[in-house]
Design a protein around this motif. Sequence first.
Motif, PDB file in Angstrom:
ATOM      1  N   UNK A   1       0.857  -1.185   0.000  1.00  0.00           N
ATOM      2  CA  UNK A   1       0.000   0.000   0.000  1.00  0.00           C
ATOM      3  C   UNK A   1       0.899   1.243   0.000  1.00  0.00           C
ATOM      4  N   UNK A   2       0.616   2.218  -0.871  1.00  0.00           N
ATOM      5  CA  UNK A   2       1.464   3.421  -0.932  1.00  0.00           C
ATOM      6  C   UNK A   2       1.502   4.158   0.400  1.00  0.00           C
ATOM      7  N   UNK A   3       2.647   4.738   0.701  1.00  0.00           N
ATOM      8  CA  UNK A   3       2.788   5.524   1.927  1.00  0.00           C
ATOM      9  C   UNK A   3       1.815   6.695   1.894  1.00  0.00           C
ATOM     10  N   UNK A   4       1.281   7.031   3.047  1.00  0.00           N
ATOM     11  CA  UNK A   4       0.328   8.124   3.137  1.00  0.00           C
ATOM     12  C   UNK A   4      -1.114   7.682   3.065  1.00  0.00           C
ATOM     13  N   UNK A   5      -1.341   6.442   2.635  1.00  0.00           N
ATOM     14  CA  UNK A   5      -2.707   5.903   2.568  1.00  0.00           C
ATOM     15  C   UNK A   5      -2.941   4.993   3.767  1.00  0.00           C
ATOM     16  N   UNK A   6      -4.161   5.013   4.299  1.00  0.00           N
ATOM     17  CA  UNK A   6      -4.489   4.122   5.402  1.00  0.00           C
ATOM     18  C   UNK A   6      -4.262   2.678   4.961  1.00  0.00           C
ATOM     19  N   UNK A   7      -3.381   1.989   5.682  1.00  0.00           N
ATOM     20  CA  UNK A   7      -2.946   0.661   5.242  1.00  0.00           C
ATOM     21  C   UNK A   7      -4.091  -0.342   5.224  1.00  0.00           C
ATOM     22  N   UNK A   8      -4.867  -0.396   6.289  1.00  0.00           N
ATOM     23  CA  UNK A   8      -5.951  -1.376   6.363  1.00  0.00           C
ATOM     24  C   UNK A   8      -6.986  -1.150   5.263  1.00  0.00           C
ATOM     25  N   UNK A   9      -7.340   0.107   5.037  1.00  0.00           N
ATOM     26  CA  UNK A   9      -8.312   0.422   3.987  1.00  0.00           C
ATOM     27  C   UNK A   9      -7.781   0.005   2.633  1.00  0.00           C
ATOM     28  N   UNK A  10      -6.499   0.282   2.382  1.00  0.00           N
ATOM     29  CA  UNK A  10      -5.888  -0.102   1.119  1.00  0.00           C
ATOM     30  C   UNK A  10      -5.854  -1.604   0.919  1.00  0.00           C
ATOM     31  N   UNK A  11      -5.593  -2.343   1.993  1.00  0.00           N
ATOM     32  CA  UNK A  11      -5.569  -3.799   1.907  1.00  0.00           C
ATOM     33  C   UNK A  11      -6.935  -4.340   1.515  1.00  0.00           C
TER      34      UNK A  11
END
Length: 276
Positions: free
Chosen positions: A219-229
Motif C-alpha cells: 500500500x502506498x505511503x500516506x494511505x491508510x494501510x488497512x483500507x488499502x488492503x
Amino acid sequence: MRRYDDPDLTPPWKKPRQPAPEVPAEPDLVVEEVATGYCGAVIRTEKTAEGATVTLEDRFGRHRVFPLTPNGFMIDGKVVTLVRPRASAAPTGPLRSASGSIAVRGHTARVARAGRIYVEGRHDAELVERVWGHDLRVEGVVVEYLEGVDDLPAVVESFAPGPDARLGVLVDHLVPGTKEWRIAESVTSAHALVVGHPYVDVWEAVKPASVGIAAWPRIPRGEDWKTGVCRELGWPPDTGAAWRRILGSVRTYRDLEPALLGRVEELIDFVTAPDA
C-alpha cells in the motif's frame, strides 16, 4: 441452448438442492450462522432431545446456541453442514496449546503478576490472546494495549518497572531509523524490554496462506494501510469485518510469521523470569 441428448431434462430450479459438505464442529472453528449472520468460534456441541446443538462465542466473549441443521453455517463464505465431531481415541502424547507449549489441564488461572506485557493496539492484543492465551493465564501475565507508540514513554514512566514488576512491550513496524525505533530506543530501564516486528500492521504477521491470499498487498505511503488492503484484496471496505476474517483464520502458532512468534515468546520469558 438445451441439449436434448441429455437424459435429465429437469429444469435447474426443480432439481433437488445438493447437500452441503459436512464439517466437524471442532473447538475454535470459526463459522457464520446462515440465518442470523452471527459469527463465532465453536465452544462445544451437545446432543439434546430435539437434536444436536453448537455453542458459538463471538469476539466479545458472548455465547449463543444454534441447532446443527443441514446447510446451516458458512465457512469462508461457503455453506456447510456442521456435524458433531466423532469421538477419538485418547491422545498418547502431551496435549499442546495453540502456541505449541504443553497444555496444562485442570489449571486455574494464576493470580496476576505485577509485570505486564503491552502491545500496540487492540488487534495485536486479540492475536496474542488467540495464540498465547493459555500460556499467559498459566503464568499469570496480563496483556494490555497502547493506543499508539507515542504513548510508550508515558506508559513506562507511569508503570515504573522494577525487579518484581517487569514490563514487556511489543511495537509494530520496529525498523531502524523509523519513529517507532527512536521511541523504543528512549526506553532505558533494565526492567523494561521493548521488541517489535517489521510489519506495518499486525495483520501482516498472519501468514497469507492461512488467510487464503497469495500475499499481503503493498500500500502506498500516506494511505491508510488497512483500507488499502481491503481494496486491493477485493474485500468490503469494513476493516472490522476484515480483521474478524483474519483472526478467524488463526488456529495455532503455525499461522503466524516467525518474526512475530519469536518476539512474543521473548516478552513472555522476560516478564516471567525467575527474578521477575
